[in-house]
Design a protein around this motif. Structure first.
Motif, short mmCIF file in Angstrom:
data_model
loop_
_atom_site.label_atom_id
_atom_site.label_comp_id
_atom_site.label_asym_id
_atom_site.label_seq_id
_atom_site.Cartn_x
_atom_site.Cartn_y
_atom_site.Cartn_z
N PHE A 362 0.58 -1.06 -0.43
CA PHE A 362 0.61 0.63 0.47
C PHE A 362 0.73 1.07 -0.24
N GLN A 363 2.28 0.91 0.77
CA GLN A 363 2.68 2.32 0.64
C GLN A 363 3.36 2.54 -0.64
N LYS A 364 3.74 1.65 -1.33
CA LYS A 364 3.92 1.72 -2.71
C LYS A 364 3.23 2.41 -3.57
N ALA A 365 1.85 2.44 -3.42
CA ALA A 365 0.99 2.41 -3.89
C ALA A 365 0.21 4.05 -3.64
N GLY A 366 1.03 4.52 -2.61
CA GLY A 366 0.73 6.09 -2.17
C GLY A 366 0.06 5.85 -1.28
N TYR A 367 -0.27 5.33 -0.71
CA TYR A 367 -0.85 5.46 0.94
C TYR A 367 -0.75 5.51 1.72
N SER A 368 -0.64 6.03 3.04
CA SER A 368 -0.78 6.05 4.27
C SER A 368 -1.37 5.72 4.56
N THR A 369 -0.86 5.15 6.00
CA THR A 369 -0.46 3.24 6.14
C THR A 369 -0.78 3.46 8.27
N ALA A 370 -2.15 3.05 8.69
CA ALA A 370 -1.55 2.84 10.28
C ALA A 370 -2.44 2.24 10.86
N PHE A 371 -1.94 1.67 12.03
CA PHE A 371 -2.47 0.66 12.85
C PHE A 371 -2.87 1.51 13.93
N PHE A 372 -4.01 0.55 14.18
CA PHE A 372 -5.29 1.41 15.42
C PHE A 372 -5.21 -0.36 16.72
N GLU A 384 7.17 -1.61 17.70
CA GLU A 384 7.67 -1.71 17.23
C GLU A 384 7.45 -2.47 15.88
N TYR A 385 6.77 -3.78 16.03
CA TYR A 385 7.07 -4.23 14.38
C TYR A 385 6.09 -3.23 13.53
N PHE A 386 4.62 -3.05 14.16
CA PHE A 386 3.63 -1.47 13.26
C PHE A 386 4.43 -0.82 12.71
N GLY A 387 5.17 0.50 13.75
CA GLY A 387 5.85 1.02 13.21
C GLY A 387 7.29 1.58 12.96
N GLY A 388 7.86 -0.07 12.74
CA GLY A 388 9.01 -0.22 11.57
C GLY A 388 9.11 -0.88 10.68
N ASN A 389 7.77 -1.19 10.45
CA ASN A 389 7.19 -1.07 9.03
C ASN A 389 6.30 -0.14 8.50
N GLY A 390 6.38 0.17 9.44
CA GLY A 390 6.29 2.03 7.71
C GLY A 390 4.71 2.46 8.21
N TYR A 406 11.02 3.11 16.08
CA TYR A 406 10.53 3.57 15.23
C TYR A 406 10.50 4.51 14.73
N LYS A 407 10.69 4.93 13.61
CA LYS A 407 10.22 6.72 13.39
C LYS A 407 9.39 6.58 12.89
N THR A 408 8.08 6.78 13.00
CA THR A 408 6.62 6.85 12.43
C THR A 408 6.04 7.37 13.08
N LYS A 409 5.15 8.27 12.72
CA LYS A 409 4.10 9.31 13.79
C LYS A 409 3.42 7.74 14.70
N ARG A 410 3.30 8.60 16.27
CA ARG A 410 2.66 8.02 17.34
C ARG A 410 1.36 8.73 17.51
N THR A 411 0.36 8.30 18.05
CA THR A 411 -0.74 9.23 18.36
C THR A 411 -1.24 8.90 19.38
N ILE A 412 -1.70 9.59 21.05
CA ILE A 412 -1.78 8.90 21.85
C ILE A 412 -3.64 8.89 22.10
N ILE A 413 -4.41 7.61 21.76
CA ILE A 413 -5.67 8.13 21.85
C ILE A 413 -5.96 8.78 23.97
N GLU A 414 -6.49 10.31 23.09
CA GLU A 414 -6.84 10.84 25.18
C GLU A 414 -7.87 10.19 25.75
#
Length: 650
Positions: A362-372, A384-390, A406-414
């Motif tokens: 999906f990332q190669k196709a230009g999608y943003s990817t997120a793990f919830f 670590e796994y999902f963040g380490g894989n984009g 990992y270097k991706t963005k992390r958002t905390i559910i408030e």
């Protein structure tokens, strides 16, 4: 001689060993009678269970008392009656009894959940103390439990005192030579059992329950701890590497596939179309959703009216099987499209970043990817796994975030977005609201998005917001009903959004609610539902072919006409060369089911083969073809080697 020892400084040690073995015997007897309808009752199996089981109990008792045994050996005779020795002795007894009684209670609760002695799951749970302690506290009256254990310890103290155990323990008169003989004998037994008794020695019956009853919880725990990862090449039957890859490349070959020439690889180009169709994808991975909860699969309790209605209007997979019995196995299968490798899931291992995942396609196709995730993604190494894989991470974030590699963005559910929360995380409704909010944001920014959503509500302690469904909280059936209710609310809200028309929603289980059964690999306990919504050409349709979780995305990419580079073991179910098969595994046993032929691979190069009757859930020993055995071995052998040797990397 023995009577003399029971009246010497070894009195407490020997009485503890005897008491431990009696308690273990009682626990084993309890499990035995609980499983009377599930085991083969015979004199031979009874003797095996209780005689070999006693050896495990003795091994644990000697291990627990090892340090105290050495202490009694080196303690000078003149110090036996001192206050210091009394404090050390009673402190050791208190700590040891506390650990022992807690472990017995934990064994009982673990058996209620998994019908198994401690295993790899128990080792994992020990690491994540927040979720586990709070789960226990919400499921059981923890203060009463701890209070009861303290009272039991006090009663044991008084019992020992009434039997003059302490009086004998502080008795002088045992010279060093005699102590060498006693402690040396105990140490010899301890070392002998440590080196020669293995947890797998109990696996001598085809009946899994008999094997589990034979084992001892603490012994099994340390065995699982030691075997965090099993090297396939060392422990399993294998075939020449080049032959294994040739078999797999042949199996994965489809009419639109071109393999790259690289040796010992499965990388290939798959041509389905032009990739002009770019729908958003939201995959709802539902915790512990067994197929048999749904009316479509025979349930008569009306637990999932929403899921059943969605199954009627979407694309329903009626014969899909999970690859494992834990959430991280489901995540592994759904993100990597790979058979389970022995030991822990790849999600929990080191060197699992920058892999060729579904997300990378999906990332190669230009999608943003997120793990919830509604809980803390630190659990089971998810972040670590999902963040380490984009993937961007959206989770509850209860752990310290410093140190995330990992270097991706992390958002905390408030807190303001949370209406209900238990040990495992926020309720499904709250999580879905966050998913919808993020979809709104992506749509407003004209981004295509792929979301991997992991729910938590259908998990012990089975609590959720009140006044949502009629059933009270606290039972699996109620949690299923709430899970279904929350999913219905999510679909209802999603349909009001502008992005919904161009969004495919996938509903799939991570694994079943229970994995326990008579067989080591209980095939029926891997059967899961999967529904794909919002593909116009594939509404009100069913796929009845036997298939695996790993086939989900290769099939979806075919349906939406995508071409892509594949390093996946999954196949397009609609391809004319598709062979109905499923991959099933525990942390030790690996199974391959093709039509009605079942091959089970185990450590010590074991290969067991059966005919599987899905209607009766029976596994009948049967000699399958050599070709099928080699295909089974090749699947797992190549998957293991690709991961260990970097063959799954981008």
């Amino acid at each position: 001689m023995l009577q003399t020892l029971f009246k010497s400084r070894y009195s407490l040690l020997l009485n503890f060993i005897v008491g431990f073995i009696l308690l273990s015997f009682s626990l084993r007897t309890t499990f035995y009678f609980l499983c009377l309808t599930k085991i083969d009752i015979s004199l031979l199996s009874f003797i095996k269970i209780f005689s070999l089981g006693s050896l495990y109990d003795l091994s644990v008792a000697l291990g627990i008392t090892l340090i105290y045994n050495i202490y009694l050996l080196i303690l000078p005779d003149k110090w036996v009656k001192t206050k210091v020795n009394s404090i050390i002795t009673k402190a050791w007894l208190f700590i040891t009894l506390l650990i022992t009684l807690l472990s017995f209670f934990a064994e009982i609760t673990f058996w209620q959940e998994f019908e198994s002695r401690f295993n790899f799951i128990a080792v994992d749970y020990l690491i994540y103390t927040y979720e586990v302690v709070n789960n226990i506290n919400e499921s059981y009256p923890l203060p009463i439990l701890l209070g009861s254990i303290i009272i039991l310890i006090i009663l044991i103290y008084y019992f020992f005192k009434s039997k003059k155990v302490f009086l004998y323990t502080y008795k002088k008169g045992l010279n060093f030579g005699k102590r060498i003989a006693v402690s040396g004998t105990l140490l010899t037994f301890t070392i002998t059992l440590f080196f020669f008794l293995r947890n797998s020695d109990a696996d001598i019956s085809s009946n899994r329950y008999e094997n589990e009853i034979t084992k001892a919880g603490i012994f099994s725990f340390f065995s699982a701890f030691k075997n965090n990862e099993l090297n396939f090449n060392d422990f399993y039957y294998k075939i020449p590497t080049e032959k294994a890859f040739n078999i797999i490349r042949k199996e994965l070959n489809e009419e639109n596939t071109t393999f790259y020439p690289k040796k010992n690889s499965i990388k290939r180009a798959i041509k389905n179309g032009t990739n002009s169709n770019k729908p958003n994808i939201i995959m709802i991975t539902v915790e512990s959703l067994s197929a048999d909860f749904l009316k479509h699969f025979g349930n008569k309790q009306q637990l999932t009216p929403m899921l059943d209605s969605l199954a009627d209007c979407g694309l329903l997979f009626t014969n899909m099987y999970a690859t494992g019995t834990r959430t991280v196995r489901g995540m592994e299968a759904l993100s990597l499209s790979i058979p389970p490798t022995p030991g822990s899931s790849i999600v929990r291992r080191s060197n699992n970043k920058n892999l060729t995942t579904i997300g990378s396609i999906f990332q190669k196709a230009g999608y943003s990817t997120a793990f919830f995730y509604g809980g803390d993604g630190y659990f089971d190494n998810m972040n670590e796994y999902f963040g380490g894989n984009g993937f961007d991470i959206i989770d509850r974030g209860r752990s310290v975030t410093i140190g995330d590699s990992y270097k991706t963005k992390r958002t905390i559910i408030e807190d303001k977005n949370v209406s209900f929360e238990n040990a495992w995380g926020i309720c499904d409704e709250d999580l879905y609201n966050v998913v919808i909010k993020n979809a709104d944001d992506a749509y407003s920014q004209k981004k295509h998005f792929y979301d991997f959503v992991m729910t938590t509500s259908n998990h012990r302690p089975y609590t959720f917001p009140i006044n949502k469904i009629k059933a009270p909280t606290g039972t699996r059936e109620a949690a299923i009903q709430y899970t279904d209710y929350a999913l219905g609310k999510f679909i209802e809200k999603a349909k009001t959004k502008n992005w919904y028309k161009n969004t495919i929603i996938i509903i799939v289980a991570d694994h079943c609610a229970s994995s326990a059964g008579k067989n080591e690999i209980e095939v029926s306990k891997y059967h899961i539902p999967c529904i794909i919504l919002n593909i116009p050409e594939y509404q009100k349709k069913t796929i009845n072919k036997l298939c695996s979780q790993i086939d989900l995305y290769p099939t979806l990419f075919s349906l939406i006409g995508w071409s892509y580079e594949s390093n996946l073991y999954g196949k397009n179910i609609f391809d004319k060369n598709f062979t109905p098969r499923a991959y099933l595994g525990t942390y030790q046993k690996l199974a391959y089911l093709e039509n009605d032929s079942l091959v089970v691979l185990g450590p010590q190069q074991k290969v067991e083969t059966y005919l599987y009757n899905s209607k009766t859930n029976q596994q009948i020993p049967y000699q399958v073809s050599r070709i099928l055995i080699e295909k089974s071995v090749a699947s797992y052998q190549t998957a293991y080697n690709l991961f260990k040797n970097g063959g799954l990397n981008l």
